[in-house]
Design an enzyme around this catalytic site. Structure first.
Site, PDB file in Angstrom:
ATOM      1  N   HIS A  21       0.787  -1.537   0.119  1.00  0.00           N
ATOM      2  CA  HIS A  21      -0.002   0.213   0.020  1.00  0.00           C
ATOM      3  C   HIS A  21       0.976   1.286  -0.146  1.00  0.00           C
ATOM      4  O   HIS A  21       0.679   2.190  -0.911  1.00  0.00           O
ATOM      5  CB  HIS A  21      -0.635  -0.022   1.366  1.00  0.00           C
ATOM      6  CG  HIS A  21      -1.860  -1.089   1.174  1.00  0.00           C
ATOM      7  ND1 HIS A  21      -2.284  -1.844   2.129  1.00  0.00           N
ATOM      8  CD2 HIS A  21      -2.870  -1.407   0.207  1.00  0.00           C
ATOM      9  CE1 HIS A  21      -2.969  -2.752   1.934  1.00  0.00           C
ATOM     10  NE2 HIS A  21      -3.514  -2.342   0.770  1.00  0.00           N
ATOM     11  N   LYS A  45     -20.745  -2.962  10.354  1.00  0.00           N
ATOM     12  CA  LYS A  45     -19.698  -3.757  10.765  1.00  0.00           C
ATOM     13  C   LYS A  45     -18.540  -3.091  11.259  1.00  0.00           C
ATOM     14  O   LYS A  45     -17.355  -2.639  11.034  1.00  0.00           O
ATOM     15  CB  LYS A  45     -18.916  -4.484   9.472  1.00  0.00           C
ATOM     16  CG  LYS A  45     -19.810  -5.310   8.734  1.00  0.00           C
ATOM     17  CD  LYS A  45     -18.836  -6.198   7.683  1.00  0.00           C
ATOM     18  CE  LYS A  45     -19.816  -6.942   6.617  1.00  0.00           C
ATOM     19  NZ  LYS A  45     -19.110  -7.480   5.470  1.00  0.00           N
ATOM     20  N   ARG A  93      -1.902  -6.114  -8.494  1.00  0.00           N
ATOM     21  CA  ARG A  93      -0.807  -7.256  -7.910  1.00  0.00           C
ATOM     22  C   ARG A  93      -0.999  -8.403  -9.125  1.00  0.00           C
ATOM     23  O   ARG A  93       0.126  -8.893  -9.511  1.00  0.00           O
ATOM     24  CB  ARG A  93      -1.033  -7.889  -6.745  1.00  0.00           C
ATOM     25  CG  ARG A  93      -0.848  -6.892  -5.550  1.00  0.00           C
ATOM     26  CD  ARG A  93      -0.833  -7.734  -4.390  1.00  0.00           C
ATOM     27  NE  ARG A  93      -2.352  -8.305  -4.552  1.00  0.00           N
ATOM     28  CZ  ARG A  93      -3.191  -8.553  -3.739  1.00  0.00           C
ATOM     29  NH1 ARG A  93      -2.906  -8.285  -2.448  1.00  0.00           N
ATOM     30  NH2 ARG A  93      -4.270  -9.377  -3.728  1.00  0.00           N
ATOM     31  N   SER A 130      -2.889  -7.772   2.214  1.00  0.00           N
ATOM     32  CA  SER A 130      -3.637  -7.664   3.516  1.00  0.00           C
ATOM     33  C   SER A 130      -3.868  -8.974   4.161  1.00  0.00           C
ATOM     34  O   SER A 130      -3.539  -9.203   5.280  1.00  0.00           O
ATOM     35  CB  SER A 130      -4.442  -6.389   3.754  1.00  0.00           C
ATOM     36  OG  SER A 130      -4.143  -5.139   3.524  1.00  0.00           O
TER      37      SER A 130
END
Length: 155
Positions: A21, A45, A93, A130
């Site tokens: 990132h 959430k 990616r 992540s």
């Protein structure tokens, strides 16, 4: 030639904010005058760590007046308008990432008129995600090699 001031939005949940990132954010600063790193949150959430993640990334970029780090809720395109973004930046990616991100860029352009710039991950960082970092951490592996300086912990 007169150059217009350009602001880019780099949005995500960044759970955690990895060296991948940071690479995308730093490279976005080469094509934008200012960068907003937006931490998206879903009010339905609750994520108690999100405030700590935002604070850690603020510390990471504290010496760079061109970077603003904020938390937001709702549609990313609405937030892009609110923060004055001229375009959004996303990292890619793999081919699978490209397909997903291209579709996201297409719908974002359709609903908001905001363009998305896709930046490919540097080859040496293309494996960092992540979810991979969270999995390593859950299994007791030291994740510090995958996190930028100043982000060894969100506590």
């Amino acid at each position: 030639m007169t150059r217009k001031y350009k602001t880019a939005l780099f949005a995500g949940t960044f759970n955690p904010f990895t060296i991948g990132h940071k690479s995308i954010a730093d490279r976005a600063l080469k094509i934008a005058d200012a960068l907003v790193i937006g931490f998206g949150v879903n009010p339905a959430k609750p994520d108690p760590d999100s405030v700590a993640r935002v604070a850690a990334v603020k510390r990471l970029y504290a010496d760079n007046p061109r970077v603003t780090v904020v938390q937001y809720a709702g549609l990313t395109t609405e937030f892009a308008r609110e923060c004055g973004a001229d375009f959004m930046v996303r990292g890619v990616r793999s081919v699978a990432d490209f397909e997903y991100e291209r579709n996201l860029a297409d719908i974002n352009l359709k609903i908001s008129g905001i363009e998305t710039v896709l930046l490919p991950a540097l080859p040496e960082l293309s494996y960092v995600s992540s979810s991979m970092v969270r999995e390593l951490e859950a299994n007791g592996v030291d994740i510090s090699p995958y996190l930028p300086r100043f982000i060894s912990s969100y506590e």
